[in-house]
Design a protein around this motif. Structure first.
Motif, PDB file in Angstrom:
ATOM      1  N   PRO A  85     -15.136  56.257  17.719  1.00 29.78           N
ATOM      2  CA  PRO A  85     -16.075  55.554  18.610  1.00 29.78           C
ATOM      3  C   PRO A  85     -15.773  55.840  20.077  1.00 29.78           C
ATOM      4  O   PRO A  85     -14.605  55.922  20.473  1.00 29.78           O
ATOM      5  N   ILE A  86     -16.793  55.980  20.896  1.00 29.69           N
ATOM      6  CA  ILE A  86     -16.629  56.382  22.285  1.00 29.69           C
ATOM      7  C   ILE A  86     -15.834  55.358  23.091  1.00 29.69           C
ATOM      8  O   ILE A  86     -15.214  55.676  24.110  1.00 29.69           O
ATOM      9  N   ARG A  87     -15.822  54.098  22.651  1.00 27.32           N
ATOM     10  CA  ARG A  87     -15.100  53.066  23.397  1.00 27.32           C
ATOM     11  C   ARG A  87     -13.589  53.158  23.224  1.00 27.32           C
ATOM     12  O   ARG A  87     -12.828  52.527  23.971  1.00 27.32           O
ATOM     13  N   TYR A  88     -13.105  53.924  22.221  1.00 26.96           N
ATOM     14  CA  TYR A  88     -11.674  54.024  21.972  1.00 26.96           C
ATOM     15  C   TYR A  88     -11.018  54.938  23.011  1.00 26.96           C
ATOM     16  O   TYR A  88     -11.614  55.930  23.462  1.00 26.96           O
ATOM     17  N   GLN A  89      -9.800  54.590  23.374  1.00 22.35           N
ATOM     18  CA  GLN A  89      -9.015  55.425  24.274  1.00 22.35           C
ATOM     19  C   GLN A  89      -7.972  56.174  23.444  1.00 22.35           C
ATOM     20  O   GLN A  89      -7.236  55.565  22.676  1.00 22.35           O
ATOM     21  N   LEU A  90      -7.909  57.483  23.622  1.00 17.97           N
ATOM     22  CA  LEU A  90      -6.984  58.320  22.853  1.00 17.97           C
ATOM     23  C   LEU A  90      -5.787  58.718  23.692  1.00 17.97           C
ATOM     24  O   LEU A  90      -5.935  59.169  24.841  1.00 17.97           O
ATOM     25  N   HIS A  91      -4.599  58.540  23.132  1.00 18.10           N
ATOM     26  CA  HIS A  91      -3.349  58.978  23.755  1.00 18.10           C
ATOM     27  C   HIS A  91      -2.809  60.137  22.914  1.00 18.10           C
ATOM     28  O   HIS A  91      -2.356  59.926  21.781  1.00 18.10           O
ATOM     29  N   TYR A  92      -2.884  61.344  23.450  1.00 24.88           N
ATOM     30  CA  TYR A  92      -2.572  62.534  22.668  1.00 24.88           C
ATOM     31  C   TYR A  92      -1.069  62.806  22.645  1.00 24.88           C
ATOM     32  O   TYR A  92      -0.369  62.635  23.643  1.00 24.88           O
ATOM     33  N   GLY A  93      -0.602  63.255  21.461  1.00 27.70           N
ATOM     34  CA  GLY A  93       0.785  63.670  21.309  1.00 27.70           C
ATOM     35  C   GLY A  93       0.858  64.874  20.393  1.00 27.70           C
ATOM     36  O   GLY A  93      -0.090  65.166  19.649  1.00 27.70           O
ATOM     37  N   SER A  94       1.970  65.587  20.427  1.00 30.47           N
ATOM     38  CA  SER A  94       2.095  66.793  19.593  1.00 30.47           C
ATOM     39  C   SER A  94       2.174  66.448  18.114  1.00 30.47           C
ATOM     40  O   SER A  94       1.691  67.213  17.261  1.00 30.47           O
ATOM     41  N   ASP A  95       2.788  65.302  17.782  1.00 27.06           N
ATOM     42  CA  ASP A  95       2.921  64.897  16.381  1.00 27.06           C
ATOM     43  C   ASP A  95       1.967  63.766  16.003  1.00 27.06           C
ATOM     44  O   ASP A  95       1.494  63.697  14.869  1.00 27.06           O
ATOM     45  N   VAL A  96       1.703  62.865  16.960  1.00 28.60           N
ATOM     46  CA  VAL A  96       0.876  61.693  16.694  1.00 28.60           C
ATOM     47  C   VAL A  96      -0.083  61.476  17.855  1.00 28.60           C
ATOM     48  O   VAL A  96       0.310  61.558  19.020  1.00 28.60           O
ATOM     49  N   THR A  97      -1.347  61.205  17.534  1.00 26.74           N
ATOM     50  CA  THR A  97      -2.337  60.798  18.523  1.00 26.74           C
ATOM     51  C   THR A  97      -2.743  59.368  18.215  1.00 26.74           C
ATOM     52  O   THR A  97      -3.073  59.036  17.062  1.00 26.74           O
ATOM     53  N   GLN A  98      -2.704  58.500  19.247  1.00 26.39           N
ATOM     54  CA  GLN A  98      -3.022  57.087  19.053  1.00 26.39           C
ATOM     55  C   GLN A  98      -4.409  56.771  19.599  1.00 26.39           C
ATOM     56  O   GLN A  98      -4.829  57.314  20.626  1.00 26.39           O
ATOM     57  N   ALA A  99      -5.106  55.893  18.897  1.00 27.47           N
ATOM     58  CA  ALA A  99      -6.429  55.449  19.322  1.00 27.47           C
ATOM     59  C   ALA A  99      -6.383  53.945  19.579  1.00 27.47           C
ATOM     60  O   ALA A  99      -6.007  53.168  18.686  1.00 27.47           O
ATOM     61  N   PHE A 100      -6.750  53.529  20.803  1.00 28.73           N
ATOM     62  CA  PHE A 100      -6.713  52.128  21.193  1.00 28.73           C
ATOM     63  C   PHE A 100      -8.135  51.598  21.394  1.00 28.73           C
ATOM     64  O   PHE A 100      -9.006  52.280  21.946  1.00 28.73           O
ATOM     65  N   ASP A 101      -8.340  50.385  20.902  1.00 24.59           N
ATOM     66  CA  ASP A 101      -9.599  49.676  21.123  1.00 24.59           C
ATOM     67  C   ASP A 101      -9.292  48.559  22.109  1.00 24.59           C
ATOM     68  O   ASP A 101      -8.819  47.480  21.736  1.00 24.59           O
ATOM     69  N   GLY A 102      -9.488  48.853  23.398  1.00 26.80           N
ATOM     70  CA  GLY A 102      -9.014  47.940  24.423  1.00 26.80           C
ATOM     71  C   GLY A 102      -7.498  48.009  24.471  1.00 26.80           C
ATOM     72  O   GLY A 102      -6.907  49.072  24.599  1.00 26.80           O
ATOM     73  N   GLY A 103      -6.847  46.848  24.304  1.00 23.20           N
ATOM     74  CA  GLY A 103      -5.389  46.855  24.279  1.00 23.20           C
ATOM     75  C   GLY A 103      -4.802  46.926  22.885  1.00 23.20           C
ATOM     76  O   GLY A 103      -3.589  46.905  22.708  1.00 23.20           O
ATOM     77  N   ARG A 104      -5.652  47.011  21.851  1.00 24.66           N
ATOM     78  CA  ARG A 104      -5.179  46.996  20.459  1.00 24.66           C
ATOM     79  C   ARG A 104      -5.111  48.402  19.892  1.00 24.66           C
ATOM     80  O   ARG A 104      -6.057  49.190  20.019  1.00 24.66           O
ATOM     81  N   LEU A 105      -3.956  48.708  19.259  1.00 27.40           N
ATOM     82  CA  LEU A 105      -3.820  49.982  18.566  1.00 27.40           C
ATOM     83  C   LEU A 105      -4.659  49.925  17.298  1.00 27.40           C
ATOM     84  O   LEU A 105      -4.404  49.119  16.402  1.00 27.40           O
ATOM     85  N   ALA A 106      -5.679  50.788  17.235  1.00 24.37           N
ATOM     86  CA  ALA A 106      -6.587  50.779  16.073  1.00 24.37           C
ATOM     87  C   ALA A 106      -6.097  51.699  14.973  1.00 24.37           C
ATOM     88  O   ALA A 106      -6.072  51.322  13.800  1.00 24.37           O
ATOM     89  N   PHE A 107      -5.713  52.921  15.349  1.00 21.52           N
ATOM     90  CA  PHE A 107      -5.183  53.836  14.330  1.00 21.52           C
ATOM     91  C   PHE A 107      -4.358  54.932  14.984  1.00 21.52           C
ATOM     92  O   PHE A 107      -4.429  55.158  16.198  1.00 21.52           O
ATOM     93  N   GLU A 108      -3.561  55.579  14.163  1.00 20.93           N
ATOM     94  CA  GLU A 108      -2.742  56.714  14.588  1.00 20.93           C
ATOM     95  C   GLU A 108      -3.082  57.916  13.728  1.00 20.93           C
ATOM     96  O   GLU A 108      -3.151  57.807  12.496  1.00 20.93           O
ATOM     97  N   ILE A 109      -3.271  59.051  14.372  1.00 19.10           N
ATOM     98  CA  ILE A 109      -3.507  60.303  13.664  1.00 19.10           C
ATOM     99  C   ILE A 109      -2.185  61.064  13.617  1.00 19.10           C
ATOM    100  O   ILE A 109      -1.624  61.414  14.670  1.00 19.10           O
ATOM    101  N   HIS A 110      -1.666  61.296  12.428  1.00 19.94           N
ATOM    102  CA  HIS A 110      -0.451  62.102  12.264  1.00 19.94           C
ATOM    103  C   HIS A 110      -0.877  63.537  11.983  1.00 19.94           C
ATOM    104  O   HIS A 110      -1.666  63.798  11.066  1.00 19.94           O
ATOM    105  N   HIS A 111      -0.361  64.453  12.788  1.00 16.75           N
ATOM    106  CA  HIS A 111      -0.828  65.831  12.727  1.00 16.75           C
ATOM    107  C   HIS A 111      -0.069  66.648  11.688  1.00 16.75           C
ATOM    108  O   HIS A 111       1.107  66.394  11.391  1.00 16.75           O
ATOM    109  N   THR A 112      -0.749  67.643  11.155  1.00 18.46           N
ATOM    110  CA  THR A 112      -0.178  68.514  10.135  1.00 18.46           C
ATOM    111  C   THR A 112       0.958  69.338  10.733  1.00 18.46           C
ATOM    112  O   THR A 112       0.762  69.962  11.778  1.00 18.46           O
ATOM    113  N   PRO A 113       2.135  69.356  10.102  1.00 16.40           N
ATOM    114  CA  PRO A 113       3.252  70.141  10.635  1.00 16.40           C
ATOM    115  C   PRO A 113       2.871  71.607  10.817  1.00 16.40           C
ATOM    116  O   PRO A 113       2.301  72.236   9.923  1.00 16.40           O
TER     117      PRO A 113
END
Length: 514
Positions: A85-113
């Motif tokens: 969703p466009i309202r989510y803020q993404l914090h990119y990382g080499s191993d994990v990318t986090q998606a925040f909905d406001g101040g709440r962590l909504a989900f984490e994307i764990h990247h393929t090694p």
């Protein structure tokens, strides 16, 4: 069709898997239809297999079969695949990318090694910060499964999908009797060929799968169980007719000092009670075959006269034998061990022997390649410190592409207490490395001709072991001559020799040529 049965293909594999990889390469070289069949679900299984040069057609996984994903077009994934969703803020990382909905962590994307930005799994969080759901993405680019998690983070239910997103299977977990973890205890196969099926154990599901596989391919199929317990028991319980063989990657007896009268290795106890359901046994050495034959003479009931075939587990490709080994004159004084790191492999004794080598060869380095329990690895580091050889020992971990490490070494060493057939020894020979090892059951004495392509030492003789290593590192002519003998002896494991043994067994009657 010929099926080699295993539990999994991991990023870090044992000699069981490596023997299968080599065997499959040989069968493909001879244009005979064969596949590695795996049991366990693993969303990164195909990525692991590709690391070892295997493609989708080489490996058939049970869950892929039921999910209808045995042959799919690979796609690249990224966070865009999830349609965040466009309202989510993404914090990119080499191993994990986090998606925040406001101040709440909504989900984490764990990247393929090893794959920048691709999706391996997605953890979904509730309002209290707990992971409640995990989506698993197949390395080929699609959502494969969803896990529903307890507060402790362990799954209690899993859903496995077809590629169109519909449910293929459900799996359920229960707490173990000792309350130390959870185990799978119930399986629901959904609308398979118009019916639902329920299974109490993964073994039951695997047996059903093997029977289905056997009926899908016309002709007499051949099943060879490679992984003890996980594959041989389900194969024994098959209801459909096929040729069934048990391959021995390890010793059959619990006590290596009494291979005839001691208890069976626990992995084989049930199998030996049902030998009449098998068409044969396959060992890698004549010595082990003879020990099993003697044991079976004392066994009552059916199956005591079962045929035992001897076929080495190693196979050296012709292109390897066409490549001349690197001259020892171009190498530093490196000694290499390749294999699993455990107490039974005697890796601690390698360090003790090497402590006797270093004073005589101050620039000597012991290169240890393999994986093991972290506590054991820590003990090796501590022992190297105690022996004051830490600067001469490298624990380099598991290496998929091991050829450069062999090419950089002068000598291969092994201090295993027992070994049915150490594949790494043959690999070392093919790179022109003499081998120093203890004369234990069964493989070393078949691979090594003492004083010709290496040295067989009395078990526990660390001083003599060290002296032979010192001699090879300091006597250039001896190293050169024995290295040449080592390379020549590797030719005993080329396609011509190993395939001839397979052809004379009668096992291949179920494998149609391509």
């Amino acid at each position: 069709m010929i099926y080699f049965l295993n539990q999994y293909i991991k990023a870090l594999n044992s000699s069981v898997e490596h023997a299968e990889f080599k065997r499959l390469a040989l069968f493909k070289h001879e244009r005979v239809n064969a596949k590695i069949v795996t049991r366990d679900y693993d969303n990164l299984g195909h990525l692991n297999a590709a690391t070892f040069g295997l493609n989708q057609d080489d490996v058939l996984n049970m869950y892929d079969y039921f999910q209808g994903t045995t042959d799919v077009t690979e796609k690249t994934t990224s966070f865009k695949t999830l349609k965040v969703p466009i309202r989510y803020q993404l914090h990119y990382g080499s191993d994990v990318t986090q998606a925040f909905d406001g101040g709440r962590l909504a989900f984490e994307i764990h990247h393929t090694p090893g794959r920048v930005g691709e999706i391996a799994s997605v953890d979904h969080f509730d309002a209290f910060g707990h992971v409640v759901k995990r989506d698993l993405w197949d390395s080929r680019g699609f959502k494969s499964a969803t896990q529903f998690l307890d507060f402790d983070g362990d799954p209690h239910t899993e859903i496995l999908y077809h590629q169109d997103g519909t449910r293929a299977l459900e799996r359920f977990y229960e707490v173990t009797d000792d309350h130390q973890g959870k185990v799978l205890f119930n399986f629901h196969l959904i609308n398979y060929r118009g019916n639902d099926y329920y299974f109490n154990t993964e073994d039951d599901l695997f047996t059903f799968f093997l029977d289905e596989l056997n009926q899908q391919v016309k002709g007499q199929n051949v099943f060879i169980a490679d992984r003890p317990v996980a594959t041989d028991i389900p194969m024994l319980h098959m209801k459909t007719r096929a040729k069934k063989y048990l391959f021995f990657p390890i010793l059959h007896a619990a006590n290596p000092e009494d291979l005839v009268h001691s208890d069976l290795e626990p992995s084989y106890q049930e199998v030996f009670n049902h030998l009449d359901k098998l068409d044969g046994l396959i060992t890698m050495t004549e010595s082990q075959a003879n020990q099993i034959r003697i044991r079976l003479k004392h066994q009552k009931g059916k199956g005591r006269n079962i045929k035992i075939t001897v076929i080495p587990g190693a196979y050296v490709p012709n292109d390897r034998l066409k490549t001349q080994p690197v001259s020892p004159r171009q190498k530093a004084n490196r000694v290499i061990y390749v294999g699993r790191l455990g107490a039974d492999k005697g890796v601690d004794n390698l360090l003790r022997a090497f402590a006797l080598v270093v004073p005589q060869v101050p620039d000597a380095v012991l290169d240890i390649r393999g994986f093991g329990d972290q506590a054991f690895l820590d003990s090796l580091h501590q022992l190297a410190d105690q022996l004051q050889i830490a600067d001469h020992v490298e624990l380099n971990g598991y290496t998929a592409d091991i050829d450069p490490a062999y090419d950089a070494a002068k000598v291969f060493v092994s201090a295993a207490h027992q070994d049915a057939f150490p594949l790494a020894m043959v690999e070392a020979l093919s790179h022109g490395l003499p081998v120093v090892a203890f004369d234990t059951n069964f493989g070393p004495k078949q691979i090594i001709t003492d004083g010709v392509n290496g040295f067989l030492m009395a078990p526990g003789d660390l001083y003599g072991f060290a002296q032979q290593v010192i001699a090879l590192l300091t006597k250039g002519r001896q190293l050169q001559d024995m290295g040449a003998n080592a390379f020549n002896s590797a030719k005993d494991y080329d396609a011509k020799h190993i395939w001839k043994q397979w052809k004379t067994t009668g096992i291949l009657n179920g494998g149609q040529r391509k």
